[in-house]
Design a protein around this motif. Sequence first.
Motif, PDB file in Angstrom:
ATOM      1  N   GLY A 222      -4.275  -3.566  -3.297  1.00  0.00           N
ATOM      2  CA  GLY A 222      -4.154  -3.690  -1.846  1.00  0.00           C
ATOM      3  C   GLY A 222      -2.873  -4.295  -1.334  1.00  0.00           C
ATOM      4  N   ALA A 223      -1.946  -4.671  -2.223  1.00  0.00           N
ATOM      5  CA  ALA A 223      -0.659  -5.196  -1.754  1.00  0.00           C
ATOM      6  C   ALA A 223       0.189  -4.056  -1.195  1.00  0.00           C
ATOM      7  N   ASP A 224       1.141  -4.410  -0.353  1.00  0.00           N
ATOM      8  CA  ASP A 224       2.035  -3.419   0.246  1.00  0.00           C
ATOM      9  C   ASP A 224       3.371  -3.334  -0.474  1.00  0.00           C
ATOM     10  N   ASP A 225       3.685  -4.367  -1.262  1.00  0.00           N
ATOM     11  CA  ASP A 225       4.996  -4.412  -1.909  1.00  0.00           C
ATOM     12  C   ASP A 225       4.929  -5.410  -3.058  1.00  0.00           C
ATOM     13  N   PHE A 226       5.968  -5.402  -3.882  1.00  0.00           N
ATOM     14  CA  PHE A 226       6.021  -6.313  -5.021  1.00  0.00           C
ATOM     15  C   PHE A 226       7.466  -6.696  -5.293  1.00  0.00           C
ATOM     16  N   ILE A 227       7.677  -7.973  -5.630  1.00  0.00           N
ATOM     17  CA  ILE A 227       9.016  -8.477  -5.930  1.00  0.00           C
ATOM     18  C   ILE A 227       8.964  -9.276  -7.228  1.00  0.00           C
ATOM     19  N   ILE A 228       9.937  -9.028  -8.107  1.00  0.00           N
ATOM     20  CA  ILE A 228      10.064  -9.824  -9.331  1.00  0.00           C
ATOM     21  C   ILE A 228      10.833 -11.095  -8.988  1.00  0.00           C
ATOM     22  N   LYS A 229      10.250 -12.225  -9.265  1.00  0.00           N
ATOM     23  CA  LYS A 229      10.788 -13.506  -8.805  1.00  0.00           C
ATOM     24  C   LYS A 229      12.226 -13.762  -9.237  1.00  0.00           C
ATOM     25  N   GLN A 230      12.492 -13.592 -10.522  1.00  0.00           N
ATOM     26  CA  GLN A 230      13.770 -14.057 -11.045  1.00  0.00           C
ATOM     27  C   GLN A 230      14.929 -13.100 -10.799  1.00  0.00           C
ATOM     28  N   SER A 231      14.660 -11.916 -10.225  1.00  0.00           N
ATOM     29  CA  SER A 231      15.753 -10.946 -10.131  1.00  0.00           C
ATOM     30  C   SER A 231      16.005 -10.402  -8.722  1.00  0.00           C
ATOM     31  N   PHE A 232      15.232 -10.834  -7.718  1.00  0.00           N
ATOM     32  CA  PHE A 232      15.442 -10.234  -6.399  1.00  0.00           C
ATOM     33  C   PHE A 232      16.657 -10.841  -5.695  1.00  0.00           C
ATOM     34  N   LEU A 233      17.303 -10.020  -4.886  1.00  0.00           N
ATOM     35  CA  LEU A 233      18.404 -10.474  -4.046  1.00  0.00           C
ATOM     36  C   LEU A 233      17.845 -10.909  -2.694  1.00  0.00           C
ATOM     37  N   ALA A 234      18.501 -11.877  -2.076  1.00  0.00           N
ATOM     38  CA  ALA A 234      18.025 -12.379  -0.782  1.00  0.00           C
ATOM     39  C   ALA A 234      17.966 -11.265   0.248  1.00  0.00           C
ATOM     40  N   GLU A 235      19.013 -10.403   0.283  1.00  0.00           N
ATOM     41  CA  GLU A 235      19.032  -9.340   1.283  1.00  0.00           C
ATOM     42  C   GLU A 235      17.906  -8.329   1.057  1.00  0.00           C
ATOM     43  N   GLU A 236      17.575  -8.080  -0.216  1.00  0.00           N
ATOM     44  CA  GLU A 236      16.447  -7.194  -0.528  1.00  0.00           C
ATOM     45  C   GLU A 236      15.140  -7.833  -0.057  1.00  0.00           C
ATOM     46  N   PHE A 237      14.987  -9.109  -0.313  1.00  0.00           N
ATOM     47  CA  PHE A 237      13.785  -9.842   0.098  1.00  0.00           C
ATOM     48  C   PHE A 237      13.594  -9.761   1.611  1.00  0.00           C
ATOM     49  N   TYR A 238      14.673 -10.020   2.365  1.00  0.00           N
ATOM     50  CA  TYR A 238      14.583  -9.982   3.827  1.00  0.00           C
ATOM     51  C   TYR A 238      14.205  -8.591   4.333  1.00  0.00           C
ATOM     52  N   LEU A 239      14.772  -7.559   3.717  1.00  0.00           N
ATOM     53  CA  LEU A 239      14.470  -6.195   4.154  1.00  0.00           C
ATOM     54  C   LEU A 239      13.015  -5.832   3.873  1.00  0.00           C
ATOM     55  N   ARG A 240      12.507  -6.233   2.719  1.00  0.00           N
ATOM     56  CA  ARG A 240      11.104  -5.943   2.393  1.00  0.00           C
ATOM     57  C   ARG A 240      10.158  -6.671   3.354  1.00  0.00           C
ATOM     58  N   VAL A 241      10.474  -7.917   3.656  1.00  0.00           N
ATOM     59  CA  VAL A 241       9.653  -8.672   4.609  1.00  0.00           C
ATOM     60  C   VAL A 241       9.720  -8.022   5.987  1.00  0.00           C
ATOM     61  N   ALA A 242      10.924  -7.644   6.412  1.00  0.00           N
ATOM     62  CA  ALA A 242      11.103  -7.046   7.744  1.00  0.00           C
ATOM     63  C   ALA A 242      10.359  -5.724   7.872  1.00  0.00           C
ATOM     64  N   VAL A 243      10.473  -4.868   6.865  1.00  0.00           N
ATOM     65  CA  VAL A 243       9.814  -3.555   6.913  1.00  0.00           C
ATOM     66  C   VAL A 243       8.297  -3.720   7.014  1.00  0.00           C
ATOM     67  N   ASN A 244       7.741  -4.613   6.218  1.00  0.00           N
ATOM     68  CA  ASN A 244       6.281  -4.757   6.186  1.00  0.00           C
ATOM     69  C   ASN A 244       5.728  -5.488   7.405  1.00  0.00           C
TER      70      ASN A 244
END
Length: 426
Positions: A222-244
């Motif tokens: 039931g999750a909408d997205d997934f991020i690997i903790k040790q390898s995500f970029l800040a800009e990728e994180f912000y975009l995933r949060v914004a989209v969802n």
Amino acid sequence: MKNILVVDDSKFFCALIEKKITESLDYQVISVGTYASAEALLDVLDIEQIDACLVDFRLPDAPEGEIVQLMAKKRIPTIVLISDITAEIRNYIWKFRIVDYVIKSDNYVTEYIIETLQRLQINPSIKIALADDSKTSLRIMSTLLSVHKYQTLQFNDPLKLLEHLKQHHDIKMVITDYDMEAMNGYDLTKSIRRLYSKQELAIIGMSARDDVLMSANFLKFGADDFIIKQSFLAEEFYLRVAVNTSRVIEYEKLTTAATKDYLTGLNNRRHFYELVEVMHNSAVRHSTPIACALVDIDHFKQVNDTYGHQVGDAVLTEIAKILESSVRKSDVVARFGGEEFCMYMVGINRENSEIFFDKLLKRVENTAIDIDGLEVKVTISIGVNINHHHVLDSMIEIADQCLYEAKETGRNKVVITPEEPKPAKE
């Protein structure tokens, strides 16, 4: 009105972005072309009046990105404009917790900037819950999200998060780790989905595990997205949060448009019936006291004719606020159309109904509605049906008859259905 500060030595770009911002957003734009000008301006300007800034990484008097450090020192949310990006420059600017960077040569640059500024306007109203039993991880995530002005709630116990979600319905996103002692991320995701649909709340799973199945399993549960903790970029994180979060907000807007009156924010007529039909059937089945009232603003046409429709709209909005603030959370208030409202209340007897509606009548009568210095006073007429009827429409129809009587016999009054006679004893 707040300001957007633009620091760029290109007069063409400053003029272009100022035009786009003022056309799309409720901001004033202040433009300067050098580091020295920006520094001097910030010394005399109230920083609280600057909502964000756009800065060129390379300025004539600050070619190594010194402007980014200045804005970070002043704690102004910053979008960095740059002609080309390298890993070295990227790492340097993210060190100052910027909002984002934008490649100036991209044709999409102005649209992306507008979208980012729009999100910064909306984000303070968005609550994101973080679930992780590591206080360090919670602090890092919360700090990242605060740069984009999101509200965050931190939970190191997923069971407490679930309890919070049952009591409060204003969370738009949950970001959860997998490894937690009380409950793992999969089970938390499944539990949240029993409470909220994907349209109502977004979930992003996270994990530091090197497990190729982790992402797929989170999504299946039931999750909408997934991020690997040790390898995500800040800009990728912000975009995933914004989209969802944007998807949840858009669904909320569509739901509001379909269920709420556009002017007053009350339930519209159609949604009133959707809400009340179930309540009414249950109340009739259990012989629970019901009060159904129709409320009409007296001489409303005269208000429109005398002061104009803008004042009339303000009067409707104020009366709606009074009605909504007078009832309990379990009651339903709707605008039926024009100057007519409907109120449906379960568990209120005749005596309490008389007291309640008399107080409501006097509250409206004693309220001076201030509209840009103009004081307008209105009264209302109320028709109340407190007898049981198996059909909701019949109950509303009788309330309408009582309203008609109230208006025909002087207005500014309450007319309640007479008490039904008790059956004679044999």
